[in-house]
Design a protein around this motif. Sequence first.
Motif, short mmCIF file in Angstrom:
data_model
loop_
_atom_site.label_atom_id
_atom_site.label_comp_id
_atom_site.label_asym_id
_atom_site.label_seq_id
_atom_site.Cartn_x
_atom_site.Cartn_y
_atom_site.Cartn_z
N GLY A 1 1.42 -5.10 -3.89
CA GLY A 1 0.72 -3.99 -4.55
C GLY A 1 -0.59 -3.62 -3.86
O GLY A 1 -0.96 -4.16 -2.83
N VAL A 2 -1.25 -2.67 -4.50
CA VAL A 2 -2.61 -2.29 -4.08
C VAL A 2 -3.54 -3.20 -4.86
O VAL A 2 -3.40 -3.35 -6.08
CB VAL A 2 -2.86 -0.80 -4.46
N PHE A 3 -4.48 -3.84 -4.18
CA PHE A 3 -5.33 -4.85 -4.84
C PHE A 3 -6.70 -4.26 -5.17
O PHE A 3 -7.52 -4.03 -4.28
CB PHE A 3 -5.47 -6.05 -3.92
N ILE A 4 -6.91 -3.98 -6.46
CA ILE A 4 -8.19 -3.44 -6.91
C ILE A 4 -8.62 -4.25 -8.13
O ILE A 4 -7.82 -4.52 -9.02
CB ILE A 4 -8.08 -1.95 -7.30
N ASN A 5 -9.88 -4.66 -8.15
CA ASN A 5 -10.41 -5.40 -9.31
C ASN A 5 -9.62 -6.69 -9.58
O ASN A 5 -9.35 -7.04 -10.74
CB ASN A 5 -10.36 -4.51 -10.56
N ASN A 6 -9.21 -7.36 -8.53
CA ASN A 6 -8.45 -8.61 -8.63
C ASN A 6 -7.06 -8.46 -9.26
O ASN A 6 -6.50 -9.43 -9.76
CB ASN A 6 -9.23 -9.69 -9.40
N GLU A 7 -6.53 -7.26 -9.30
CA GLU A 7 -5.18 -7.04 -9.83
C GLU A 7 -4.35 -6.27 -8.82
O GLU A 7 -4.86 -5.41 -8.10
CB GLU A 7 -5.22 -6.22 -11.14
N PHE A 8 -3.05 -6.59 -8.80
CA PHE A 8 -2.13 -5.80 -7.96
C PHE A 8 -1.54 -4.68 -8.81
O PHE A 8 -0.99 -4.94 -9.88
CB PHE A 8 -1.01 -6.69 -7.42
N VAL A 9 -1.68 -3.48 -8.31
CA VAL A 9 -1.14 -2.32 -9.05
C VAL A 9 -0.36 -1.44 -8.08
O VAL A 9 -0.46 -1.60 -6.86
CB VAL A 9 -2.29 -1.49 -9.68
N ASP A 10 0.39 -0.49 -8.64
CA ASP A 10 1.06 0.49 -7.78
C ASP A 10 0.02 1.47 -7.25
O ASP A 10 -1.01 1.69 -7.88
CB ASP A 10 2.10 1.27 -8.59
N GLY A 11 0.31 2.08 -6.12
CA GLY A 11 -0.58 3.11 -5.59
C GLY A 11 -0.62 4.30 -6.54
O GLY A 11 0.37 4.56 -7.25
N ALA A 12 -1.72 5.02 -6.56
CA ALA A 12 -1.89 6.12 -7.51
C ALA A 12 -0.79 7.18 -7.36
O ALA A 12 -0.38 7.79 -8.33
CB ALA A 12 -3.26 6.76 -7.32
N ASP A 13 -0.31 7.38 -6.14
CA ASP A 13 0.73 8.40 -5.94
C ASP A 13 2.14 7.82 -5.99
O ASP A 13 3.12 8.55 -5.79
CB ASP A 13 0.52 9.12 -4.60
N GLY A 14 2.25 6.52 -6.20
CA GLY A 14 3.56 5.89 -6.40
C GLY A 14 4.40 5.70 -5.14
O GLY A 14 5.56 5.30 -5.23
N GLY A 15 3.85 5.94 -3.97
CA GLY A 15 4.63 5.82 -2.74
C GLY A 15 4.73 4.37 -2.25
O GLY A 15 4.07 3.47 -2.77
N THR A 16 5.57 4.18 -1.25
CA THR A 16 5.70 2.84 -0.65
C THR A 16 5.74 2.96 0.87
O THR A 16 6.02 4.02 1.41
CB THR A 16 7.00 2.13 -1.10
N THR B 1 10.23 -5.78 3.48
CA THR B 1 9.92 -5.38 2.10
C THR B 1 9.25 -4.02 2.12
O THR B 1 8.89 -3.51 3.19
CB THR B 1 9.00 -6.42 1.44
N LYS B 2 9.06 -3.48 0.93
CA LYS B 2 8.26 -2.27 0.80
C LYS B 2 6.96 -2.69 0.11
O LYS B 2 7.00 -3.53 -0.79
CB LYS B 2 8.96 -1.24 -0.08
N VAL B 3 5.84 -2.14 0.54
CA VAL B 3 4.59 -2.41 -0.17
C VAL B 3 4.07 -1.09 -0.74
O VAL B 3 4.40 -0.02 -0.22
CB VAL B 3 3.51 -3.04 0.75
N SER B 4 3.28 -1.20 -1.79
CA SER B 4 2.74 0.03 -2.40
C SER B 4 1.84 0.74 -1.41
O SER B 4 1.00 0.10 -0.75
CB SER B 4 1.91 -0.31 -3.63
N GLU B 5 2.01 2.03 -1.35
CA GLU B 5 1.18 2.82 -0.44
C GLU B 5 -0.05 3.32 -1.18
O GLU B 5 0.07 4.03 -2.17
CB GLU B 5 1.98 4.03 0.09
N ALA B 6 -1.21 2.96 -0.67
CA ALA B 6 -2.45 3.49 -1.25
C ALA B 6 -2.72 4.86 -0.65
O ALA B 6 -2.23 5.18 0.44
CB ALA B 6 -3.60 2.54 -0.95
#
Length: 527
Positions: free
Chosen positions: A22-37, A50-55
């Motif tokens: 994921g995208v690592f912000i504030n010590n959490e892994f989240v999906d990128g805001a636009d949802g891409g990979t 693998t696919k990783v979240s695209e920031a």
Amino acid sequence: PTSFSYEFDTAVYKGKTSFPTGVFINNEFVDGADGGTIDVINPTNGSLITKVSEATAKDVDLAVEAAQKTFDAVWGLNTPGKDRTDLMNKLAVAMEACADELAALDALDNGKTFGWAKTMDVPLSIELIKYYAGWADKIHGKVVETSEDKFTYVRQEPIGVVGQIIPWNYPLMMMCMKIGPALATGNCIILKPSEFTPLSALKMCTLVKEAGFPPGVLNVLVGYGKTVGAAISSHKDIEKVAFTGSTVTGRSIMEAAAKSNLKNVTLELGGKSPNIIFNDADLQQAVDWSFFGIFWNHGQACIAGSRIFVQSGIYDKFLEKFTEKTKTIKLGDPFASGTYQGPQVSNIQHERILGYIKSGKEQGATVHYGGEPYNGDGYFVNPTIFVDTKPEMKIVQEEIFGPVCCVIKFEDEADDYTDVIKQANDTSKMVLPLLYLSSKLIRGVLCGLLVYGLGAAVFTKNLDRALKTAHKLKAGSLWVNAYSTVNASMPFGGYKQSGIGREYGEEALHNYLNVKAKPPMDGLRDP
Ligand code: TXE
């Protein structure tokens, strides 16, 4: 999903590792805001790992906001240096505990051998974190004695939110050399790994969290240069950007920094480093280090010794032994024991290097060894030695960033070695001022006309010759009877268009500190 598991099943490293995606912000892994990979490709066979979240730029905004809050309320001057030291040492311990996994992840998406990653990249990365942990509680200003009845002093303050953009050739080590000094000095970080090699950086995020760093101190966003990289370089609330990569991209980062908020910029860029071997050198020593200097990491090193100048008296013997050693390079699976060279990082780099080999042949250089395309899958390039080159050839002038070198004979009996030093320092200077700052097209052309000065080496048993010639070489790192050795405590960076500023060592701390002076009240005159 924000995590992925991968089974390594080889004789060298057996095990299953899981890493976040994921995208690592504030010590959490989240999906990128636009949802891409972004697809992460295994360069050994071109398959999808693998696919990783695209920031995207939106994630940069979110990360900067989080980082700024943390900087103002928790980190920065709120956390004593001693606590930063402790956290960084905990991070180093966590890295030691999963050294094999970190090495395996770098081998997997970069293609470097697991053996090299384990014995070079990972230990150096840990050393960097420990080295800067040692500095974190030793950042201090000074009292300046301006007059007996005045108290005047200089403080060293962290800058705030800093951006860091790194390439793919040493993914873990580049990350540690960037975050080490920034964390030690109390900054919050927005780091963009290369889109080709994000895996070890994402794993590091879990270790940073595990070590106890507050949320928002380190934010890692995998994305493309044109989106995330550009957003970091031009962000109004990021006050410093540090970059390692190509000189062309470095130039656009500096432009973006200048056009946005004039953020402070450090750049560690390309090179075309000369390695000079004199008649009186220890032949075997020169062969071994020159071999390492160009073929380590498949030539994907900014300091790669790609121009090997050999004095005529030793030239034939050197070439014979150097070629013998080059023939021993075993290409293959980065995880198989005995492999010296894995694939280049990507198809783009693979094609680029083959293009240079082709141009060397077309411009009349002789392929002394290698030069033929690799017969098999993956982005492999056969180690290649060119001779009979001319100074104006592209393979002599431009950074190839692959396992390709030119062995160049020089005569030069004069005491001051002017000719070889001139050749070593030479790049196409005349055209640059005319073309500078022109259109994008011309910027592309500039790529081939860059004036580099990153590394240089001299091999001789004569101390006087070693120092006299070494001091005349215009380069940020200078080796005598060695090549490509680096140390966390030694500054690293380039002269000319190989960069601005220094990383590593005490020097790197100053990239992340603002200097605040409290001058005397009376100054030049009393009010
Ligand atoms: O580099 P880029 P590339 C040299 C080497 C190589 C050549 C091209 O000669 O063959 O560069 O490699 C990010 N704004 N080096 O194209 O583009 C990108 O996403 C902000 C030397 O891969 O410089 C990646 O994270 N960022 C070198 C990083 O910059 C941008 C290491 C490096 O990519 C961006 C690598 C933009 N506009 C290549 N465009 C060294 N000094 O060690 C891209 N990026």
